[in-house]
Write a protein that holds these residues in place. Structure first.
Motif, short mmCIF file in Angstrom:
data_model
loop_
_atom_site.label_atom_id
_atom_site.label_comp_id
_atom_site.label_asym_id
_atom_site.label_seq_id
_atom_site.Cartn_x
_atom_site.Cartn_y
_atom_site.Cartn_z
N ALA A 97 9.60 -1.56 10.68
CA ALA A 97 8.30 -0.96 9.72
C ALA A 97 8.69 -0.02 8.55
O ALA A 97 8.18 -0.31 7.54
CB ALA A 97 7.23 -0.10 10.72
N ARG A 129 9.58 -2.53 5.82
CA ARG A 129 8.54 -3.21 5.48
C ARG A 129 7.91 -2.22 4.17
O ARG A 129 7.63 -2.76 3.23
CB ARG A 129 7.51 -3.61 6.52
CG ARG A 129 6.34 -4.13 5.93
CD ARG A 129 6.43 -5.52 5.35
NE ARG A 129 5.23 -6.14 5.01
CZ ARG A 129 4.28 -6.92 5.63
NH1 ARG A 129 4.91 -7.40 7.06
NH2 ARG A 129 3.13 -7.25 5.29
N VAL A 130 7.77 -1.14 4.93
CA VAL A 130 7.25 0.04 3.82
C VAL A 130 8.11 0.01 2.45
O VAL A 130 7.66 0.09 1.37
CB VAL A 130 7.01 1.21 4.46
CG1 VAL A 130 6.66 2.20 3.45
CG2 VAL A 130 5.96 1.25 5.51
N THR A 175 7.80 -2.93 0.14
CA THR A 175 6.62 -2.96 -0.54
C THR A 175 6.23 -1.65 -1.44
O THR A 175 5.28 -1.47 -2.09
CB THR A 175 5.41 -3.20 0.32
OG1 THR A 175 5.37 -2.28 1.29
CG2 THR A 175 5.77 -4.45 0.99
N GLU A 184 2.33 -0.83 1.17
CA GLU A 184 1.89 -1.30 2.54
C GLU A 184 2.06 -0.33 3.47
O GLU A 184 3.28 0.36 3.58
CB GLU A 184 2.42 -2.49 3.08
CG GLU A 184 1.92 -3.82 1.96
CD GLU A 184 2.51 -5.15 2.64
OE1 GLU A 184 2.20 -6.20 1.90
OE2 GLU A 184 3.20 -5.14 3.44
N ALA A 185 1.38 -0.17 4.45
CA ALA A 185 1.49 1.01 5.76
C ALA A 185 1.37 0.28 6.95
O ALA A 185 0.61 -0.71 6.93
CB ALA A 185 0.64 2.15 5.57
N THR A 186 2.20 0.46 7.94
CA THR A 186 2.05 -0.21 9.00
C THR A 186 0.95 0.74 10.18
O THR A 186 1.64 1.82 10.49
CB THR A 186 3.59 -0.44 9.67
OG1 THR A 186 3.98 0.81 10.12
CG2 THR A 186 4.28 -1.32 8.87
N TRP A 213 2.17 -1.39 15.25
CA TRP A 213 2.66 -2.61 14.41
C TRP A 213 3.65 -3.19 14.75
O TRP A 213 4.82 -2.78 15.20
CB TRP A 213 2.78 -1.96 12.83
CG TRP A 213 3.09 -3.26 12.04
CD1 TRP A 213 2.19 -4.16 11.45
CD2 TRP A 213 4.50 -3.54 11.54
NE1 TRP A 213 2.91 -5.00 10.41
CE2 TRP A 213 4.33 -4.80 10.55
CE3 TRP A 213 5.67 -3.21 12.05
CZ2 TRP A 213 5.17 -5.38 9.88
CZ3 TRP A 213 6.76 -3.73 11.34
CH2 TRP A 213 6.79 -4.61 10.52
N LYS A 222 -1.01 -6.85 11.05
CA LYS A 222 -1.85 -6.69 10.22
C LYS A 222 -1.02 -5.11 9.55
O LYS A 222 -0.69 -4.41 10.10
CB LYS A 222 -3.19 -6.17 10.65
CG LYS A 222 -4.06 -7.61 10.55
CD LYS A 222 -5.47 -6.81 10.94
CE LYS A 222 -6.29 -8.18 11.34
NZ LYS A 222 -7.65 -7.70 11.78
N VAL A 223 -0.96 -5.44 8.00
CA VAL A 223 -0.69 -4.01 7.64
C VAL A 223 -1.82 -3.55 6.75
O VAL A 223 -2.94 -4.18 6.46
CB VAL A 223 0.64 -4.27 6.48
CG1 VAL A 223 1.78 -4.56 7.33
CG2 VAL A 223 0.21 -5.30 5.60
N LYS A 271 -3.05 -1.61 3.29
CA LYS A 271 -2.78 -1.23 1.96
C LYS A 271 -3.71 -0.14 1.39
O LYS A 271 -4.87 -0.24 0.90
CB LYS A 271 -3.25 -2.52 0.92
CG LYS A 271 -2.23 -3.55 1.48
CD LYS A 271 -2.40 -5.20 0.54
CE LYS A 271 -1.33 -5.90 1.17
NZ LYS A 271 -1.50 -7.26 0.53
N TRP A 294 -8.92 -2.81 10.40
CA TRP A 294 -8.03 -2.85 11.49
C TRP A 294 -8.83 -2.15 12.73
O TRP A 294 -9.70 -1.40 12.65
CB TRP A 294 -6.91 -1.82 11.10
CG TRP A 294 -5.70 -1.64 12.13
CD1 TRP A 294 -4.67 -2.66 12.34
CD2 TRP A 294 -5.51 -0.75 13.41
NE1 TRP A 294 -4.04 -2.29 13.62
CE2 TRP A 294 -4.44 -1.08 13.99
CE3 TRP A 294 -6.31 0.35 13.48
CZ2 TRP A 294 -4.19 -0.27 15.15
CZ3 TRP A 294 -5.94 1.16 14.39
CH2 TRP A 294 -4.78 0.70 15.23
#
Lengths: 157, 80
Positions: A107, A110-111, A114, A118-120, A124, A129-130, A132, A145
């Motif tokens: 996670a 991923r942040v 990006t 994007e935030a998880t 997650w 789904k992330v 924004k 969400w």
């Protein structure tokens, strides 16, 4: 630590170096590895086992308990800039969940990839789904969400 | 890079460690918390270590540019 050692290949695939720390000397680490851990994990512990005799490192991280004379369980995820992104501290009788450590690393990666666009959300999992973050999302997270989306869609009662 | 063995060898070294600094993403405040917490620079340290048959030393800042999972645990030969 054997549970972490057992999943070391996954940490390596994610570009994560593992360092373990206890107040035992490096000599005790060797004997623990050679006599016990190497029987649980093929090839033994593949990462450095640091000797924090006296607890100076643990003190620096707020996990050294002077009355017990040991470092309690503390797990810190540190990013490539040397910034602590996550920490988890447990008293000794309960072990960690390596799945959760790996999930959090994915996670945070991923942040970072990006650049924070994007935030998880809670629970997650990769592929999930992330969100924004933007002005438009304020008050509208419910459209994007649902708690049922957590844990790979298993977040249902 | 095996280390010379000595019973009175150097222990962990945190002397060079500065008080935790706020990372750029954290808002600067005058009274910085003393304990480490998230969004702060991880305090650097060097400590003796055992790695795959060798005695060596590990320095956290050698891992800059990589992710690190730093795991403290109560002791060798414990049950969990």
């Amino acid at each position: 630590m054997s549970a972490v050692a057992d999943r070391y290949a996954e940490f390596q695939e994610l570009g994560v170096d593992v360092i373990s720390v206890s107040v035992d000397s490096q000599f005790v680490h060797k004997i623990w590895n050679d006599t016990e851990l190497s029987k649980m994990v093929d090839g033994g512990v593949p990462f450095p086992m640091a000797a924090d005799t006296g607890g100076a490192v643990g003190t620096l991280y707020g996990v050294y308990n002077p009355s017990l004379g040991v470092n309690v369980r503390g797990r810190f995820i540190i990013d490539p800039d040397g910034v602590i992104q996550a920490m988890e501290v447990l008293t000794p009788p309960v072990g960690r969940n390596v799945d959760e450590t790996i999930r959090q690393i994915k996670a945070f990666q991923r942040v970072r990839e990006t650049e924070g666009k994007e935030a998880t959300p809670s629970g997650w999992q990769p592929g999930g789904k992330v969100l924004k973050p933007s002005a438009d999302l304020v008050g509208n997270v419910w459209k994007e969400w649902n708690p049922k989306d957590a844990y790979g869609g298993k977040g249902t009662k | 890079m095996a280390e010379k063995l000595s019973c009175a060898g150097p222990g962990p070294d945190v002397k060079g460690a500065k008080a935790p600094e706020s990372a750029p993403m954290a808002e600067k405040r005058e009274a910085a918390p003393r304990c480490v917490t998230v969004a702060m620079k991880a305090p650097d340290f060097t400590a003796p270590a055992y790695l795959k048959g060798e005695f060596t030393r590990v320095t956290l800042s050698d891992h800059l540019g990589r992710w690190v999972a730093l795991c403290f645990y109560p002791g060798d030969f414990t049950f969990v």
